[in-house]
Enzyme design. Structure first.
Site, PDB file in Angstrom:
ATOM      1  N   ASN A 150       9.208  -9.374  -8.903  1.00 25.70           N
ATOM      2  CA  ASN A 150      10.091 -10.194  -8.099  1.00 25.70           C
ATOM      3  C   ASN A 150       9.262 -11.026  -7.126  1.00 25.70           C
ATOM      4  O   ASN A 150       8.556 -10.448  -6.312  1.00 25.70           O
ATOM      5  CB  ASN A 150      11.066  -9.283  -7.327  1.00 25.70           C
ATOM      6  CG  ASN A 150      12.200 -10.061  -6.735  1.00 25.70           C
ATOM      7  OD1 ASN A 150      12.426 -11.202  -7.107  1.00 25.70           O
ATOM      8  ND2 ASN A 150      12.906  -9.460  -5.784  1.00 25.70           N
ATOM      9  N   LEU A 210       0.834  -1.219   0.000  1.00 30.72           N
ATOM     10  CA  LEU A 210       0.000   0.000   0.000  1.00 30.72           C
ATOM     11  C   LEU A 210       0.866   1.265   0.000  1.00 30.72           C
ATOM     12  O   LEU A 210       0.343   2.364  -0.111  1.00 30.72           O
ATOM     13  CB  LEU A 210      -0.962  -0.023   1.184  1.00 30.72           C
ATOM     14  CG  LEU A 210      -1.931  -1.224   1.183  1.00 30.72           C
ATOM     15  CD1 LEU A 210      -2.859  -1.160   2.399  1.00 30.72           C
ATOM     16  CD2 LEU A 210      -2.745  -1.293  -0.099  1.00 30.72           C
ATOM     17  N   GLY A 234       7.608  -5.048  -9.729  1.00 30.57           N
ATOM     18  CA  GLY A 234       6.265  -5.015  -9.147  1.00 30.57           C
ATOM     19  C   GLY A 234       5.210  -4.583 -10.128  1.00 30.57           C
ATOM     20  O   GLY A 234       5.479  -3.792 -11.037  1.00 30.57           O
ATOM     21  N   HIS A 243       4.316 -15.730  -2.641  1.00 36.27           N
ATOM     22  CA  HIS A 243       4.432 -15.719  -4.111  1.00 36.27           C
ATOM     23  C   HIS A 243       5.374 -16.766  -4.718  1.00 36.27           C
ATOM     24  O   HIS A 243       6.345 -16.425  -5.386  1.00 36.27           O
ATOM     25  CB  HIS A 243       4.807 -14.332  -4.637  1.00 36.27           C
ATOM     26  CG  HIS A 243       5.891 -13.617  -3.884  1.00 36.27           C
ATOM     27  ND1 HIS A 243       7.042 -14.218  -3.464  1.00 36.27           N
ATOM     28  CD2 HIS A 243       5.983 -12.323  -3.504  1.00 36.27           C
ATOM     29  CE1 HIS A 243       7.793 -13.329  -2.849  1.00 36.27           C
ATOM     30  NE2 HIS A 243       7.184 -12.177  -2.858  1.00 36.27           N
ATOM     31  N   ASP A 270       0.174  -9.557  -4.573  1.00 38.63           N
ATOM     32  CA  ASP A 270       1.466  -8.862  -4.603  1.00 38.63           C
ATOM     33  C   ASP A 270       1.310  -7.516  -5.328  1.00 38.63           C
ATOM     34  O   ASP A 270       2.194  -7.085  -6.085  1.00 38.63           O
ATOM     35  CB  ASP A 270       2.558  -9.716  -5.254  1.00 38.63           C
ATOM     36  CG  ASP A 270       3.962  -9.201  -4.929  1.00 38.63           C
ATOM     37  OD1 ASP A 270       4.084  -8.215  -4.167  1.00 38.63           O
ATOM     38  OD2 ASP A 270       4.932  -9.773  -5.448  1.00 38.63           O
TER      39      ASP A 270
END
Lengths: 423, 312
Positions: free
Chosen positions: A273, A59, A319, A227, A300
């Site tokens: 990643n 966030l 990202g 992840h 993610d």
């Protein structure tokens, strides 16, 4: 004031049934045929599910408010059907002590969905010294991670797991051995070779998964893997669970959707990643989600402003956005029964993050009114400019997907009605 | 063709066309006044983010011999040092209306990104480990000039293949023209999954030396020692260097090539560089004609004005 959700197919952990759902004062008050309420939300042709739970969202607040704030990220979550998100601690300053936890939770109380936060395992996420996990746990933190980095030192990780087990909290590992991954910007393989981009081998992830499974067996402490992206990782987790270890795992939407070939565009929107992997690894992630080796779909969600993301590939930060597209990608890409997709998005991640009973709970009288209503058949095209996130770095721009969130109800309050945000 | 980002943009026919055009421009370069008006009124911008001597000079000379105007760009003297992003710099340079931008950057893919950010033609002058297409073109031209053709030639590329943009472009160019390419390096200096490349692999230079038409040496950087890719440059030279003893085992007509700059005594022994079959200076000379051909191919407005025999 009561709200009735009319004409949907209710799916929760107890099964599926047709029926209306009435909520009032933050609770579900009735489930059944022909119910009424003050406000009517149409759910014909839709699924009524517990609100989704994302145990892996960046966030960006505090520190990178130009990319996302807790408020904008929460609206993105609501648009994606989420009633709860767990913020990752790689902020600036990092969420590694009570003061920052309190700030995030205070901002979260103003947000349209429930905002929880994880805490760092080590001070500053530096992998050197344990962060004050007890004081953060006392504020309600249930998940600890140095996400963005793995804890490199096996001895430190052992102590962290032992300490966390005593607090009844769970460590979540970003599995990546730095000495193998250093300098890499995409999956090491045929495509990185051709594109001349330094690679990160699958083994950088798998070695840490292997180590942490061994540490879980040794310490008896649970471990959650974030992840997971490779066939080898998922096979090890499957075997560990069969051996009775307390091991859980999540998969990010992009790892069951995209492959490393996407990097051939050199568009850093595909840099993430762990990196996008070849098709065989993507298929392994899908198999893991189908057979239960992987418990949860995580987003993610990693917003980056255009200024920081539109860089040469090897200089851009990793990202991609995920909150507003997760359901649609799960329905489009995974060939799974609806109830299984709902489980991967709701009660299974809720259990990992210690949110059971509040999120992902059965939809029944006196249950919490955290709900998502989605049309599993509506097709739509992802438009970066139409996202609620403050950033635009979705890798799915222009992609046609199936499944769309229609209403989201958090604590009994309809915050998304017919895809419109209701502040 | 709008851009030259990769050898793949040209294919075998495109490479042949560049070589035919370069024949013409070689002739131009030998004239008392080595200049033609082909690109008069066109502007070529040089966007070099990485140090370069031969490539940059070569492009500048090529553009000037075609009567194009050249916009220089020196990173150290520019706003890049003030933190301007590549995208903003490209926008700034583009606003001045160049017809072509020649880009070198240490990151793979920047020329491809640049092409999306500008209306100008983009020429890749080297991007990270990815490609250096005009180097491969001038190498094809040199082999063709010396040996008649690239097709059917047995070409050994030895050195740091993994980190080499020259290797990637040369492998594509040589193989698409029908050469048989063998890569020679210790496994630590080969790219991952190199088995998927259309080449043979050998870990021993001695094993392939007597049976080739070209030995193409690549630069090996000192840093490779600290990255644990090589024990030492001394060991590299002993195993993979083109020493005088190894050069003596080459076929008398076999070429010794290198893209430069050479670490004398590391990749190739100094006395080998002075042999008549070493083509390093020819490669540089051909570079000008080949880059003239590339600029002409991308920027000349009217194909009817192309020189006789230059193809379509």
């Amino acid at each position: 004031m009561s709200t009735v959700i009319k004409g949907g197919l209710v799916i929760d952990q107890t099964g599926e049934r047709n029926g209306d759902v009435v909520v009032e004062d933050g609770r579900v008050v009735a489930v059944g045929p022909d119910l009424s309420g003050d406000e009517v939300l149409d759910a014909s042709g839709c699924v009524v599910a517990p609100g989704f739970v994302d145990i892996h969202a960046h966030l960006r607040q505090p520190g990178a408010e130009e990319a996302e704030t807790i408020e904008t990220g929460s609206w993105a979550a609501v648009r994606g059907g989420y009633s709860a998100v767990v913020a990752m601690p790689n902020t600036n300053p990092p969420i590694d002590c009570a003061a920052v936890v309190q700030e995030v939770l205070a901002l979260g109380r103003l947000a349209p969905c429930d905002v929880y936060t994880s805490g760092a395992i080590t001070v500053g996420r530096k992998g050197e010294q344990l962060a004050p996990m007890a004081e953060m746990a006392a504020l309600g933190v249930r998940l600890f991670t140095d996400d963005g980095r793995g804890v490199q030192e096996a001895g430190l990780m052992r102590r962290a797991m032992e300490y966390a087990a005593g607090l009844g909290v769970v460590l979540a590992q970003h599995c990546e051995v730095d000495s193998l991954a250093a300098g890499g910007h995409m999956h090491e393989g045929e495509w990185s070779s051709r594109l001349g981009i330094p690679g990160v081998p699958a083994e950088a992830e798998e070695l840490m998964v292997m180590r942490d499974i061994a540490l879980s067996r040794f310490t008896g402490a649970p471990i959650h893997f974030q992840h997971l992206s490779t066939r080898g990782s998922i096979a090890m987790v499957r075997a560990a669970r069969e051996a009775g270890l307390e091991v859980t795992a999540e998969a990010a939407t992009h790892h069951f959707t995209l492959t490393d070939e996407a990097c051939a565009s050199y568009d850093p929107v595909f840099k993430v990643n762990p990196p996008l992997r070849p098709a065989d690894d993507r298929d392994a992630v899908r198999e893991g989600l189908a057979d239960g080796a992987v418990d949860a779909i995580a987003t993610d969600h990693a917003p980056h402003s255009p200024d920081t993301k539109e860089m040469p590939f090897d200089q851009a930060p990793p990202g991609m956005l995920g909150l507003e597209t997760a359901l649609a990608l799960a329905l489009t890409e995974l060939n799974l029964p609806l109830a299984e997709v709902v489980g991967l998005l709701t009660w299974q991640p809720a259990a990992i993050a210690g949110l059971k009973g509040v999120h992902g709970a059965p939809i029944a009288p006196d249950g919490p009114a955290n709900l998502c209503v989605f049309d599993p058949n509506e097709t739509w095209t992802v438009d970066p400019d139409a996202l609620a996130s403050r950033s635009r770095n979705t890798p799915y721009a222009g992609r046609q997907v199936r499944g769309r969130v229609r209403h989201t109800i958090v604590g009994g309050r309809p915050v998304l009605v017919d895809q419109e945000m209701r502040p | 063709m709008k851009h030259l980002l990769s050898i793949n943009d040209l294919g075998a026919e495109g490479i042949d066309e560049v070589c035919r055009l370069a024949d013409h421009f070689t002739e131009v370069s030998q004239r008392p006044i080595p200049k033609v008006p082909a690109l008069r009124g066109k502007t070529v911008a040089m966007l070099f983010y990485e140090d370069s001597t031969r490539t940059r000079l070569s492009f500048e000379v090529a553009a000037r011999r075609l009567s194009a105007d050249v916009m220089g760009f020196s990173v150290s003297a520019s706003s890049v040092n003030k933190g301007e992003s590549v995208r903003d710099t490209v926008a700034t340079v583009s606003a001045m209306g160049p017809d072509a931008i020649v880009v070198r950057h240490r990151s793979a893919g920047v020329p491809q990104q640049t092409a999306a950010w500008t209306d100008a033609s983009v020429i890749n002058a080297g991007d990270g480990w990815h490609e250096h297409p005009t180097q491969a073109l001038l190498d094809c031209y040199t082999i063709r000039d010396r040996l008649g053709s690239v097709a059917g030639r047995r070409i050994v590329i030895v050195g740091d293949i993994k980190h080499s943009r020259v290797a990637r472009s040369c492998v594509m160019a040589f193989t698409v023209l029908g050469a048989k390419v063998t890569l020679v390096a210790p496994p630590t200096l080969l790219p991952p999954e190199v088995g998927s490349w259309p080449v043979d692999i050998s870990f021993s230079l001695d094993a392939v030396l007597s049976d080739c038409d070209v030995v193409y040496g690549l630069r090996v950087q000192k840093e490779r020692q600290s990255e644990a890719l090589l024990p030492s440059l001394r060991e590299y030279t002993a195993q993979w260097g083109l020493t005088a003893a190894r050069a003596a085992r080459l076929h008398p007509d076999a070429l010794v090539m290198h893209p430069g700059p050479v670490n004398r005594g590391v990749e190739i022994a100094p006395e080998v560089l002075d042999q008549p079959n070493a083509t390093l200076n020819e490669q540089v000379r051909h570079g000008v004609a080949v880059r003239m051909a590339v600029l002409y191919l991308l920027l000349a407005a009217d194909p009817d004005l192309r020189p006789e025999g230059a193809g379509t």
